[in-house]
Design a protein around this motif. Structure first.
Motif, PDB file in Angstrom:
ATOM      1  N   ARG A 137      -8.873   7.528  -1.572  1.00 12.79           N
ATOM      2  CA  ARG A 137      -8.777   6.315  -0.783  1.00 12.79           C
ATOM      3  C   ARG A 137      -7.623   6.154   0.033  1.00 12.79           C
ATOM      4  O   ARG A 137      -7.621   5.771   1.296  1.00 12.79           O
ATOM      5  CB  ARG A 137      -9.566   5.004  -1.597  1.00 12.79           C
ATOM      6  N   GLU A 138      -6.563   6.151  -0.599  1.00 15.40           N
ATOM      7  CA  GLU A 138      -5.253   5.828  -0.025  1.00 15.40           C
ATOM      8  C   GLU A 138      -5.017   6.816   1.325  1.00 15.40           C
ATOM      9  O   GLU A 138      -4.509   6.582   1.973  1.00 15.40           O
ATOM     10  CB  GLU A 138      -4.229   5.837  -0.976  1.00 15.40           C
TER      11      GLU A 138
ATOM     12  N   VAL B 214      -3.072   5.760  11.141  1.00 18.17           N
ATOM     13  CA  VAL B 214      -2.406   6.254  12.010  1.00 18.17           C
ATOM     14  C   VAL B 214      -3.074   6.801  13.112  1.00 18.17           C
ATOM     15  O   VAL B 214      -2.616   6.513  14.449  1.00 18.17           O
ATOM     16  CB  VAL B 214      -1.786   7.810  11.153  1.00 18.17           C
ATOM     17  N   PHE B 215      -4.228   7.022  13.126  1.00 21.59           N
ATOM     18  CA  PHE B 215      -5.053   7.359  14.599  1.00 21.59           C
ATOM     19  C   PHE B 215      -5.308   6.007  15.316  1.00 21.59           C
ATOM     20  O   PHE B 215      -5.239   5.941  16.337  1.00 21.59           O
ATOM     21  CB  PHE B 215      -6.494   8.176  13.994  1.00 21.59           C
ATOM     22  N   THR B 216      -5.378   4.852  14.467  1.00 21.67           N
ATOM     23  CA  THR B 216      -5.892   3.432  14.981  1.00 21.67           C
ATOM     24  C   THR B 216      -4.484   3.173  16.061  1.00 21.67           C
ATOM     25  O   THR B 216      -4.751   2.650  16.929  1.00 21.67           O
ATOM     26  CB  THR B 216      -6.081   2.524  14.006  1.00 21.67           C
TER      27      THR B 216
ATOM     28  N   ALA C  76       2.528   6.401   8.855  1.00 22.40           N
ATOM     29  CA  ALA C  76       2.664   7.726   8.221  1.00 22.40           C
ATOM     30  C   ALA C  76       3.267   7.919   7.178  1.00 22.40           C
ATOM     31  O   ALA C  76       3.100   8.710   6.224  1.00 22.40           O
ATOM     32  CB  ALA C  76       2.921   8.785   9.094  1.00 22.40           C
ATOM     33  N   THR C  77       4.192   6.828   6.808  1.00 23.41           N
ATOM     34  CA  THR C  77       5.066   6.889   5.636  1.00 23.41           C
ATOM     35  C   THR C  77       4.166   6.658   4.143  1.00 23.41           C
ATOM     36  O   THR C  77       4.632   6.971   3.151  1.00 23.41           O
ATOM     37  CB  THR C  77       6.295   5.778   5.562  1.00 23.41           C
ATOM     38  N   ALA C  78       2.995   6.140   4.578  1.00 19.38           N
ATOM     39  CA  ALA C  78       2.133   5.786   3.511  1.00 19.38           C
ATOM     40  C   ALA C  78       1.579   7.092   2.896  1.00 19.38           C
ATOM     41  O   ALA C  78       1.270   7.055   1.661  1.00 19.38           O
ATOM     42  CB  ALA C  78       0.807   5.323   4.074  1.00 19.38           C
TER      43      ALA C  78
ATOM     44  N   GLY D 165       5.034   2.464   2.201  1.00 18.56           N
ATOM     45  CA  GLY D 165       4.156   2.816   3.397  1.00 18.56           C
ATOM     46  C   GLY D 165       2.805   2.257   3.063  1.00 18.56           C
ATOM     47  O   GLY D 165       1.910   1.715   4.006  1.00 18.56           O
ATOM     48  N   ASN D 166       2.411   2.402   1.784  1.00 20.08           N
ATOM     49  CA  ASN D 166       0.914   1.978   1.561  1.00 20.08           C
ATOM     50  C   ASN D 166       0.896   0.296   1.556  1.00 20.08           C
ATOM     51  O   ASN D 166      -0.137  -0.242   1.923  1.00 20.08           O
ATOM     52  CB  ASN D 166       0.593   2.371   0.062  1.00 20.08           C
TER      53      ASN D 166
END
Length: 262
Positions: A59-60, A68-70, A110-112, A118-119
């Motif tokens: 899920r993460e 990122v796409f959004t 994207a650091t997530a 990032g999360n």
């Protein structure tokens, strides 16, 4: 599978089909590449949202891909609208600022993939507020440009194209943003799947029947793009389901399949 997820999957398949059909006109019409980029971006986050619901073990990761796409969507849509109304050169500075801001937001999101901060960042209300504060004036500017173009153009077919693009932008923008408003703490019905599905359908009508690319897309091109997108989605889902326990095998499989379809 819920109705919401079924609509997300249908929307993702439609986005990918329109992206592939648009690529077939790349180099022949200035609108083809911007539309392909927008629809591929929409495919990215609608498909990631669907997978986020269907594959909870990852899920993460899917949430990070979605965000990122959004993040990139507003700038890509602005480029498409400016190209459609013929104002890209005149508004090149605002377009550059939009690209720079939303690309920076995408990079921070994207650091997530790598760190826990990032999360926390992409799940925070601060991220949602920052996106909405930047998206709202961009969205308003896009609507204004299309309304102004509609008032100035005299050709009936161009007016019809503009009305449908305007409707697609309004429905897609308002409905698809409901998830972001929810993240920001404003509870709204989740209408993302419906919004993106309707907006893509409207743009497809413009491409298929109103000569968006100077001529209508052929039936063969449309069927070919639709067939490839359906097969691609099925293959990707199969890979995610069968190889979800092995990240290296999954990455390798996705890479090989993507190259084959490309």
């Amino acid at each position: 599978m819920s109705l919401h997820d079924a609509l997300l999957l249908l929307a993702a398949t439609g986005h990918l089909a329109l992206a592939l059909a648009s690529i077939s006109r790349a180099g022949k019409n200035p609108l083809a590449l911007p539309l392909a980029l927008v629809t591929f971006d929409l495919f990215g986050w609608t498909f990631a949202t669907f997978c986020n619901h269907q594959f909870p073990a990852a899920r993460e990761t899917w949430r990070a891909i979605d965000v990122v796409f959004t993040s990139l969507t507003p700038a890509l849509i602005l480029r498409l609208v400016l190209t459609f109304v013929g104002k890209t050169r005149r508004f090149r500075v605002p377009l550059f600022v939009s690209y720079a801001f939303f690309a920076a937001l995408a990079l921070s999101s994207a650091t997530a993939f790598f760190i826990s901060w990032g999360n926390r960042w992409i799940e925070s209300r601060a991220w949602a507020f920052l996106f909405l504060v930047a998206w709202a004036p961009t969205f308003a500017a896009e609507l204004w440009l299309l309304i102004l173009h509609l008032r100035r153009c005299a050709d009936a077919e161009e007016q019809a194209r503009t009305r449908l693009i305007l409707a697609a932008l309004f429905v897609g923008g308002t409905f698809a943003s409901t998830d972001i408003w929810n993240d920001a703490g404003f509870p709204l019905p989740g209408l993302t799947a419906i919004g993106t599905l309707v907006s893509t359908a409207l743009v497809a009508v413009v491409a298929l029947r109103l000569r968006l690319f100077d001529r209508n897309l052929s039936g063969a091109t449309t069927l070919y793009a639709a067939a490839i997108s359906i097969v691609a989605v099925v293959v990707y889902l199969t890979l995610f389901r069968e190889l979800r326990g092995s990240t290296p095998a999954l990455v390798f499989g996705i890479t090989v399949v993507t190259l084959v379809f490309a």
